[in-house]
Motif scaffolding. Structure first.
Motif, PDB file in Angstrom:
ATOM      1  N   ALA A 202      -2.240   7.625 -10.334  1.00 52.49           N
ATOM      2  CA  ALA A 202      -1.990   7.367 -11.753  1.00 52.49           C
ATOM      3  C   ALA A 202      -1.456   5.963 -12.001  1.00 52.49           C
ATOM      4  N   ASP A 203      -1.097   5.268 -10.949  1.00 51.43           N
ATOM      5  CA  ASP A 203      -0.560   3.904 -11.085  1.00 51.43           C
ATOM      6  C   ASP A 203      -1.668   2.897 -10.766  1.00 51.43           C
ATOM      7  N   PRO A 204      -1.865   1.876 -11.589  1.00 50.52           N
ATOM      8  CA  PRO A 204      -2.957   0.916 -11.345  1.00 50.52           C
ATOM      9  C   PRO A 204      -2.654  -0.101 -10.244  1.00 50.52           C
ATOM     10  N   ARG A 205      -1.435  -0.160  -9.766  1.00 51.06           N
ATOM     11  CA  ARG A 205      -1.067  -1.206  -8.808  1.00 51.06           C
ATOM     12  C   ARG A 205      -1.515  -0.970  -7.376  1.00 51.06           C
ATOM     13  N   PRO A 206      -1.600   0.271  -6.890  1.00 51.72           N
ATOM     14  CA  PRO A 206      -2.073   0.465  -5.509  1.00 51.72           C
ATOM     15  C   PRO A 206      -3.500  -0.055  -5.330  1.00 51.72           C
ATOM     16  N   LEU A 207      -3.766  -0.675  -4.169  1.00 55.56           N
ATOM     17  CA  LEU A 207      -5.085  -1.212  -3.874  1.00 55.56           C
ATOM     18  C   LEU A 207      -5.993  -0.109  -3.335  1.00 55.56           C
ATOM     19  N   VAL A 224       9.648  19.409   6.550  1.00 53.29           N
ATOM     20  CA  VAL A 224       8.409  18.732   6.935  1.00 53.29           C
ATOM     21  C   VAL A 224       8.525  17.277   6.486  1.00 53.29           C
ATOM     22  N   GLN A 225       8.275  16.379   7.404  1.00 54.62           N
ATOM     23  CA  GLN A 225       8.336  14.964   7.053  1.00 54.62           C
ATOM     24  C   GLN A 225       6.977  14.517   6.510  1.00 54.62           C
ATOM     25  N   ILE A 226       7.004  13.942   5.315  1.00 55.11           N
ATOM     26  CA  ILE A 226       5.793  13.414   4.697  1.00 55.11           C
ATOM     27  C   ILE A 226       5.872  11.888   4.709  1.00 55.11           C
ATOM     28  N   ILE A 227       4.839  11.277   5.239  1.00 59.41           N
ATOM     29  CA  ILE A 227       4.771   9.817   5.327  1.00 59.41           C
ATOM     30  C   ILE A 227       3.834   9.294   4.255  1.00 59.41           C
ATOM     31  N   ILE A 228       4.291   8.283   3.523  1.00 58.82           N
ATOM     32  CA  ILE A 228       3.519   7.690   2.426  1.00 58.82           C
ATOM     33  C   ILE A 228       3.340   6.203   2.722  1.00 58.82           C
ATOM     34  N   ARG A 229       2.096   5.750   2.706  1.00 57.84           N
ATOM     35  CA  ARG A 229       1.789   4.342   2.933  1.00 57.84           C
ATOM     36  C   ARG A 229       0.804   3.871   1.867  1.00 57.84           C
ATOM     37  N   VAL A 230       1.237   2.873   1.109  1.00 58.13           N
ATOM     38  CA  VAL A 230       0.419   2.377   0.004  1.00 58.13           C
ATOM     39  C   VAL A 230       0.380   0.859   0.049  1.00 58.13           C
ATOM     40  N   TRP A 231      -0.820   0.285  -0.056  1.00 59.19           N
ATOM     41  CA  TRP A 231      -0.976  -1.159  -0.077  1.00 59.19           C
ATOM     42  C   TRP A 231      -1.002  -1.668  -1.513  1.00 59.19           C
TER      43      TRP A 231
END
Length: 272
Positions: A202-207, A224-231
């Motif tokens: 929903a955010d326009p900034r992620p590539l 539970v560990q959730i990993i988030i990676r966004v460029w």
């Protein structure tokens, strides 16, 4: 004293030293002209090189000028019979003595030259060096000026900067936002992952490339560990990171997702 002897002596002096004086004047004029020309030429060449820092351009121009003037002075002295070899030896010994006395200062000077040549960062870059984070405001031959996040001015001697690990947060156009959140076992994992992906989309900034990653990283004793990676673009990194944390918390509250507070942690705290 016989007038003829005086005239003859004067004529001899003028003949011998007059020619040397004229030669010395000519050498001075030529040397001064060459030094000025070299100074202007170096500035022009440096101006055409877009990657060359203005401070380094001025330094190289000044060095070229004074080097020519130094040779000019030695040539003038040799015109009058001064033993330039001994003079050079004396100057060399004096230079060594001064260098030893100013070892620390010369070290900062040499480090400043290396920084200006290899350019690990530029003015306006956000960097971390010597346990300090800030925006580069100026790079001189002896010190680097940083503006801290609270706009406090910090001067670091170039010896400390060049001798330390340098993190340049502005070196590349894109950066990866890394987050890690632990959610309780009572939550549906697929629903939580989908919720996080929807929030990011929903955010326009992620590539779009590389694609955002939202994965289950590990199974802990209580969560539970959730990993988030966004460029994102480097200019959007900090604001997007804060916004993402805020929006995820709001979505978790709205959907009733339980965060395991005891194990919740964030990887790579935000840097400027």
């Amino acid at each position: 004293m016989d007038m003829h002897v005086i005239v003859r002596s004067a004529t001899t002096l003028l003949t011998v030293y007059g020619l040397k004086l004229i030669g010395a004047v000519v050498i001075l004029i030529v040397g001064w002209t060459l030094s000025s020309w070299a100074n202007r030429a170096m500035l022009r060449l440096s101006g055409r090189a877009s990657r060359l820092d203005p401070t380094l351009s001025l330094f190289l121009a000044s060095v070229s000028r004074w080097a020519i003037l130094g040779f000019t002075i030695i040539a003038v002295l040799s015109q009058f019979g001064v033993e330039t070899t001994s003079l050079i030896a004396v100057l060399g010994a004096a230079s060594i003595a001064v260098g030893l006395a100013m070892q620390g200062t010369l070290s900062h000077f040499a480090s400043g030259v290396m920084l200006l040549i290899f350019r690990p960062f530029r003015i306006g870059d956000d960097i971390e060096v010597a346990s300090s984070i800030g925006t580069v405001r100026a790079i001189s031959l002896f010190a680097t000026e940083l503006a801290m996040a609270d706009n406090v001015q910090l001067y670091l001697p170039n010896g400390m900067v060049w001798g330390a690990a340098i993190k340049n947060f502005s070196a590349h156009k894109t950066r990866r936002v890394d987050l890690s959140v632990n959610v309780g076992y009572g939550n549906r994992l697929d629903a939580v992952l989908a919720m996080i992906r929807d929030t990011i989309a929903a955010d326009p900034r992620p590539l779009p490339q590389p694609e955002p990653q939202v994965v289950a990283g590990a199974l802990g004793d209580m969560a539970v560990q959730i990993i988030i990676r966004v460029w994102v673009r480097s200019a959007d990194y900090l604001v997007f990171r804060y916004d993402l944390v805020e929006r995820l918390k709001q979505r978790f509250d709205d959907e009733g997702v339980q965060i395991a507070l005891a194990e919740h942690r964030l990887h790579n705290p935000p840097a400027v």
